[in-house]
Design a protein around this motif. Structure first.
Motif, PDB file in Angstrom:
ATOM      1  N   GLY A 183     -68.392  -3.643  45.638  1.00  0.00           N
ATOM      2  CA  GLY A 183     -68.941  -2.710  46.614  1.00  0.00           C
ATOM      3  C   GLY A 183     -68.844  -3.195  48.048  1.00  0.00           C
ATOM      4  O   GLY A 183     -69.196  -2.469  48.984  1.00  0.00           O
ATOM      5  N   LEU A 184     -68.390  -4.430  48.230  1.00  0.00           N
ATOM      6  CA  LEU A 184     -68.328  -5.016  49.579  1.00  0.00           C
ATOM      7  C   LEU A 184     -66.923  -5.556  49.893  1.00  0.00           C
ATOM      8  O   LEU A 184     -66.788  -6.546  50.611  1.00  0.00           O
ATOM      9  CB  LEU A 184     -69.370  -6.149  49.705  1.00  0.00           C
ATOM     10  CG  LEU A 184     -70.833  -5.730  49.597  1.00  0.00           C
ATOM     11  CD1 LEU A 184     -71.745  -6.961  49.539  1.00  0.00           C
ATOM     12  CD2 LEU A 184     -71.238  -4.846  50.776  1.00  0.00           C
ATOM     13  N   LEU A 185     -65.904  -4.902  49.390  1.00  0.00           N
ATOM     14  CA  LEU A 185     -64.541  -5.385  49.602  1.00  0.00           C
ATOM     15  C   LEU A 185     -64.114  -5.344  51.068  1.00  0.00           C
ATOM     16  O   LEU A 185     -63.240  -6.099  51.484  1.00  0.00           O
ATOM     17  CB  LEU A 185     -63.558  -4.580  48.748  1.00  0.00           C
ATOM     18  CG  LEU A 185     -63.660  -4.815  47.241  1.00  0.00           C
ATOM     19  CD1 LEU A 185     -62.770  -3.840  46.489  1.00  0.00           C
ATOM     20  CD2 LEU A 185     -63.300  -6.248  46.877  1.00  0.00           C
ATOM     21  N   ASP A 186     -64.739  -4.464  51.845  1.00  0.00           N
ATOM     22  CA  ASP A 186     -64.434  -4.415  53.284  1.00  0.00           C
ATOM     23  C   ASP A 186     -65.128  -5.548  54.041  1.00  0.00           C
ATOM     24  O   ASP A 186     -64.837  -5.773  55.212  1.00  0.00           O
ATOM     25  CB  ASP A 186     -64.880  -3.071  53.879  1.00  0.00           C
ATOM     26  CG  ASP A 186     -63.921  -1.948  53.504  1.00  0.00           C
ATOM     27  OD1 ASP A 186     -62.702  -2.179  53.589  1.00  0.00           O
ATOM     28  OD2 ASP A 186     -64.389  -0.871  53.118  1.00  0.00           O
TER      29      ASP A 186
ATOM     30  N   SER B 251     -59.533  -6.310  60.397  1.00  0.00           N
ATOM     31  CA  SER B 251     -59.030  -6.455  61.769  1.00  0.00           C
ATOM     32  C   SER B 251     -60.043  -5.948  62.785  1.00  0.00           C
ATOM     33  O   SER B 251     -59.888  -6.165  63.990  1.00  0.00           O
ATOM     34  CB  SER B 251     -57.712  -5.688  61.920  1.00  0.00           C
ATOM     35  OG  SER B 251     -57.905  -4.313  61.619  1.00  0.00           O
ATOM     36  N   LEU B 252     -61.099  -5.287  62.327  1.00  0.00           N
ATOM     37  CA  LEU B 252     -62.117  -4.722  63.236  1.00  0.00           C
ATOM     38  C   LEU B 252     -63.071  -5.797  63.756  1.00  0.00           C
ATOM     39  O   LEU B 252     -63.757  -5.588  64.750  1.00  0.00           O
ATOM     40  CB  LEU B 252     -62.917  -3.627  62.513  1.00  0.00           C
ATOM     41  CG  LEU B 252     -62.105  -2.425  62.003  1.00  0.00           C
ATOM     42  CD1 LEU B 252     -62.998  -1.473  61.232  1.00  0.00           C
ATOM     43  CD2 LEU B 252     -61.423  -1.709  63.169  1.00  0.00           C
ATOM     44  N   VAL B 253     -63.136  -6.941  63.067  1.00  0.00           N
ATOM     45  CA  VAL B 253     -64.020  -8.033  63.480  1.00  0.00           C
ATOM     46  C   VAL B 253     -63.159  -9.269  63.721  1.00  0.00           C
ATOM     47  O   VAL B 253     -62.617  -9.848  62.783  1.00  0.00           O
ATOM     48  CB  VAL B 253     -65.091  -8.334  62.406  1.00  0.00           C
ATOM     49  CG1 VAL B 253     -66.019  -9.441  62.875  1.00  0.00           C
ATOM     50  CG2 VAL B 253     -65.882  -7.077  62.071  1.00  0.00           C
ATOM     51  N   SER B 254     -63.048  -9.667  64.978  1.00  0.00           N
ATOM     52  CA  SER B 254     -62.151 -10.775  65.314  1.00  0.00           C
ATOM     53  C   SER B 254     -62.883 -12.083  65.612  1.00  0.00           C
ATOM     54  O   SER B 254     -62.293 -13.154  65.528  1.00  0.00           O
ATOM     55  CB  SER B 254     -61.292 -10.399  66.535  1.00  0.00           C
ATOM     56  OG  SER B 254     -62.126 -10.045  67.629  1.00  0.00           O
TER      57      SER B 254
ATOM     58  N   GLY C  92     -56.510  -8.097  52.480  1.00  0.00           N
ATOM     59  CA  GLY C  92     -57.072  -7.848  53.806  1.00  0.00           C
ATOM     60  C   GLY C  92     -56.043  -7.758  54.912  1.00  0.00           C
ATOM     61  O   GLY C  92     -54.846  -7.998  54.725  1.00  0.00           O
ATOM     62  N   ALA C  93     -56.554  -7.428  56.112  1.00  0.00           N
ATOM     63  CA  ALA C  93     -55.687  -7.257  57.283  1.00  0.00           C
ATOM     64  C   ALA C  93     -55.033  -8.566  57.706  1.00  0.00           C
ATOM     65  O   ALA C  93     -53.974  -8.563  58.350  1.00  0.00           O
ATOM     66  CB  ALA C  93     -56.507  -6.682  58.442  1.00  0.00           C
TER      67      ALA C  93
END
Length: 341
Positions: A76-79, A107-110, A202-203
């Motif tokens: 449920g937390l793959l993102d 890629s939204l959190v760098s 992931g990204a």
């Protein structure tokens, strides 16, 4: 019961550093899930599925059950998957040691992420920190020097080998060409030649343990076409081997002992004429599964591969192999027609 039970629960939470309100919500959630289990999973084993209730004296989960629970959380937390940052991968000044910093798979959190020091799995020694985690929440705080720091809440340690199966079919998973090791296998449940494939998550494209995919699909990738270790007809080559080994059709389980060569020579890619002819025949017919073989026998040619088998058979077993093969073809054609009536 009633007020006295609530008071005892509250005292227990205070003594053990637990949040009473959160524990109360967990209890309500357990009861709700138990009712769902009875409604949706009535045929499953377990008290919840059979009664819709919970056991208040249930023992803590064992190691196997803990892993199942962690996998359920991760699904449920793959993102929100993070990796302990490799040395030198993060630059700049930060209030916390970069040895304990994590990188986000998105890629939204760098910015570098840090584990909340109140977490049960936090350690001052970064060597004892889990390499892979998933988390529920990001909290941005201001450090004493005024700099911003990003911390993670509700963390669960995970194993990278879980990510491939859990993220299968999602945009988070990138599956490339086949890998030479481990060797391909025939999977009866999927009726396909399966192989391990280069897998990234992931990204950031983090490489994770390879997933099992159908070999034919893996061979269509750019990586496979540029890799001299593989040939475009390898899925048919391995299918030919498994067929003669009796692993595809159970009726042929006794065939290997009547052959004049081990079927393993098919995948050694040595220049053997009978191997090339067999693989070519399967490739041209598009047969690399039991379903495809049954269909070809039923709709195109019931004598498909029969003549080629002669060069593989010991002279003293010619009649036995002929009888075995004809009975196998007849039985499989019957099964195919029954399934497609």
């Amino acid at each position: 019961g009633g007020v006295s039970e609530k008071l005892a629960c509250r005292e227990f939470c205070e003594e053990n550093g637990l949040n009473y309100v959160v524990m109360e919500r967990i209890q309500k959630m357990r009861i709700h899930l138990a009712k769902l289990a009875k409604t949706r999973l009535g045929n499953a084993d377990g008290i919840a599925a059979k009664t819709g209730g919970i056991i208040h004296t249930m023992p803590p989960p064992n190691r196997f059950q803990e892993k199942l629970l962690m996998q359920a959380i991760a699904s449920g937390l793959l993102d929100n998957v993070a990796l302990l940052a490799p040395p030198g991968s993060i630059t700049g000044d930060h209030p916390y040691s970069l040895r304990s910093a994590y990188l986000n798979s998105s890629s939204l959190v760098s910015e570098p992420l840090f584990m909340d020091k109140e977490s049960a799995i936090y350690s001052r020694d970064s060597r004892r920190m889990p390499e892979w985690i998933c988390y529920d929440t990001i909290v941005r705080k201001t450090a004493k020097d005024g700099s911003s720091i990003t911390t993670l809440k509700n963390i669960t340690p995970i194993e990278p080998a879980w990510l491939g199966p859990l993220a299968k079919g999602s945009r988070l998973l990138s599956v490339g060409g086949p890998r030479a090791s481990p060797l391909p296998t025939y999977d009866p449940s999927n009726d396909a030649v399966m192989c391990s494939a280069l897998t990234k998550f992931g990204a950031q494209g983090w490489e994770i343990p390879p997933v099992q995919v159908e070999m034919y699909e893996a061979l269509q990738s750019t990586e496979a076409k540029q890799n001299s270790q593989f040939m475009i007809d390898d899925s048919f080559r391995w299918f030919a081997r498994f067929l003669l080994e009796g692993k595809v059709l159970k009726e042929l389980k006794d065939l290997p002992s009547m052959l004049n060569d081990e079927p393993a020579i098919i995948t050694r890619k040595a220049p053997v004429s009978k191997v090339a002819i067999l693989v070519s025949a399967l490739s041209k017919a598009g047969v690399d599964s039991a379903r495809a073989l049954q269909k070809h026998w039923s709709e195109n040619n019931s004598k498909f591969l029969f003549k080629l088998l002669k060069s593989w058979t010991k002279a003293e077993h010619t009649s036995e192999v002929k009888k075995l093969w004809m009975e196998t073809v007849k039985k499989n054609i019957k099964q195919y027609k029954m399934a497609h009536q």
